[in-house]
Write a protein that holds these residues in place. Sequence first.
Motif, mmCIF file in Angstrom:
data_model
loop_
_atom_site.group_PDB
_atom_site.id
_atom_site.type_symbol
_atom_site.label_atom_id
_atom_site.label_comp_id
_atom_site.label_asym_id
_atom_site.label_seq_id
_atom_site.Cartn_x
_atom_site.Cartn_y
_atom_site.Cartn_z
ATOM 1 N N HIS A 43 -96.781 -73.849 34.945
ATOM 2 C CA HIS A 43 -95.324 -75.075 35.602
ATOM 3 C C HIS A 43 -94.570 -75.629 34.572
ATOM 4 C CE1 HIS A 43 -98.767 -74.081 38.767
ATOM 5 N NE2 HIS A 43 -97.462 -74.077 39.461
ATOM 6 N N GLU A 45 -92.226 -74.186 32.623
ATOM 7 C CA GLU A 45 -90.662 -73.761 31.436
ATOM 8 C C GLU A 45 -90.017 -74.667 32.958
ATOM 9 O OE1 GLU A 45 -90.478 -71.244 29.161
ATOM 10 O OE2 GLU A 45 -92.784 -71.307 29.298
ATOM 11 N N GLU A 46 -90.023 -74.619 33.639
ATOM 12 C CA GLU A 46 -88.286 -74.931 34.329
ATOM 13 C C GLU A 46 -88.534 -76.561 34.016
ATOM 14 O OE1 GLU A 46 -87.004 -76.905 38.645
ATOM 15 O OE2 GLU A 46 -88.537 -76.383 37.836
ATOM 16 N N GLU A 49 -86.861 -75.630 30.246
ATOM 17 C CA GLU A 49 -85.474 -75.174 30.488
ATOM 18 C C GLU A 49 -84.376 -76.677 30.266
ATOM 19 O OE1 GLU A 49 -82.332 -72.211 32.919
ATOM 20 O OE2 GLU A 49 -84.680 -72.511 33.062
ATOM 21 N N ALA A 50 -84.829 -77.168 31.171
ATOM 22 C CA ALA A 50 -84.391 -78.641 31.276
ATOM 23 C C ALA A 50 -83.968 -79.262 30.381
ATOM 24 C CB ALA A 50 -85.001 -79.734 32.547
ATOM 25 N N SER A 281 -78.768 -81.823 39.247
ATOM 26 C CA SER A 281 -80.255 -81.060 38.307
ATOM 27 C C SER A 281 -81.088 -81.844 37.634
ATOM 28 C CB SER A 281 -79.364 -79.254 37.740
ATOM 29 O OG SER A 281 -77.992 -79.877 36.156
ATOM 30 N N ARG A 283 -81.316 -81.040 34.696
ATOM 31 C CA ARG A 283 -81.197 -80.853 33.292
ATOM 32 C C ARG A 283 -79.897 -82.843 33.400
ATOM 33 N NH1 ARG A 283 -76.342 -82.730 30.751
ATOM 34 N NH2 ARG A 283 -76.636 -82.218 28.786
#
Length: 320
Positions: A43, A45-46, A49-50, A281, A283
Motif C-alpha cells: 500500500h 504507491e499512492e 506518488e503524492a 488531494s 498531494r
Amino acid sequence: MIVDLPNTSTAKISKALVRIREEGGAVALGRVLTLIIASTLGHEEEAIEAANDASREHPMRVIVVSTQDPSEGPAKLDARVDAEIRVGGDAGASEVIVLRVYGDAADDPESLVTGLLLSDAPVVAWWPGTAPAVPADSPLGRIAYRRITDASTQPDPQAALHQLSSSYRPGDTDFAWTRLTIWRAQLAAVLDQPPYEPVIGIQVNGAAASPSTTLLAAWLQMQLQVPVQCELTAGPQTNHVHGVRLTRASGTISLERETPDIATLSQPGQPTQDLTLKRRSLRDCLADELRRLDPDELYGEVITRGLPQLDDVVAQRTGA
C-alpha cells in the motif's frame, strides 16, 4: 531509474546511494528535509506518488518504511529488508528509498532509517494509514519535527479524532484539518464583509465518516464563541463536509456543497454564487503541511480545547 537491493542493510543502501550519485550525477544538494512514510506492505504507491508531486515544491529525500499490516497477525516471515532506490523520473524532485521490512526486522524502525536521514535537515513523519496511538512517542515520531496523520483513513474516523486529541503533542497535525484550509478561508472572508453583526447560530453538516466536519464545527465554536449544532449523516455516499449555516440578525449565510467540487454561497441581499470547493488531494495536503515545520498552534488549540468543548455542547443538547 529504480535500483533493487534485495535482502540488504542500511550500510549497503547508503553505499548504493553514493554510487548512484557518482555514476549518474544525482545529488542530494538542495534537499530541504527528509520525509518518512510509514506504510504497510503493498500500500505504498499512492503515498509515494503524492510525495513525488509535493517534492517539486519541497525537494526532499523520501524514506518509505513498509511493514506487515498488524491486523494480519504476528509476523511469520524471516527477518529481512528489501530496498528499492528511485531517482530521476521515478522520484519527481526527490530521491525515494523504499524499505520493505519483514519479520523481526520491523521491530526497530528507528534504526532502519537513522543512517539514511539527510544530515542537518528536519525530519517529517507521515502515517497515510493506521497511526500509532501516540505518534510523538512512536519510534519514528520521536525523531520527527512534524508528525502527520490522517483520521479519515481509520476504521472509526471520529474515534481516531478523539484519540488524537488525547495524544496531541506540539508538532502533530492531521489531514482532516489540512483539508479545511479552503473552507476556513472562505468562511472567514464572508464574515469579514459588512454587515459586521455577531453570529448567533451555527450549523455544520457532513458525513459521519468525515473528521473534517467535526474539526470545522470545533473551530467555528471556539473562534465565534457560539454553540454549534453539528449534524453527522451516516451512509457510504461521501466522507466530506456538506455545508455550513451561520445565522446573524440580518439573516443566514449558507455555504453548501451538494456536489463534490462545487459549493453554493447564499447571503442575505446578495446574489447566490457557485464556488469551486474541491476536496483537497493527498498531494495538496502534503505540500501544504511541508510549508511549515514549526508546530501548528491553531490545530493544537482546536484538537485539544475546541473538540472537548464541542463534545460538551453535544452532551448538553442530548442530555448525555
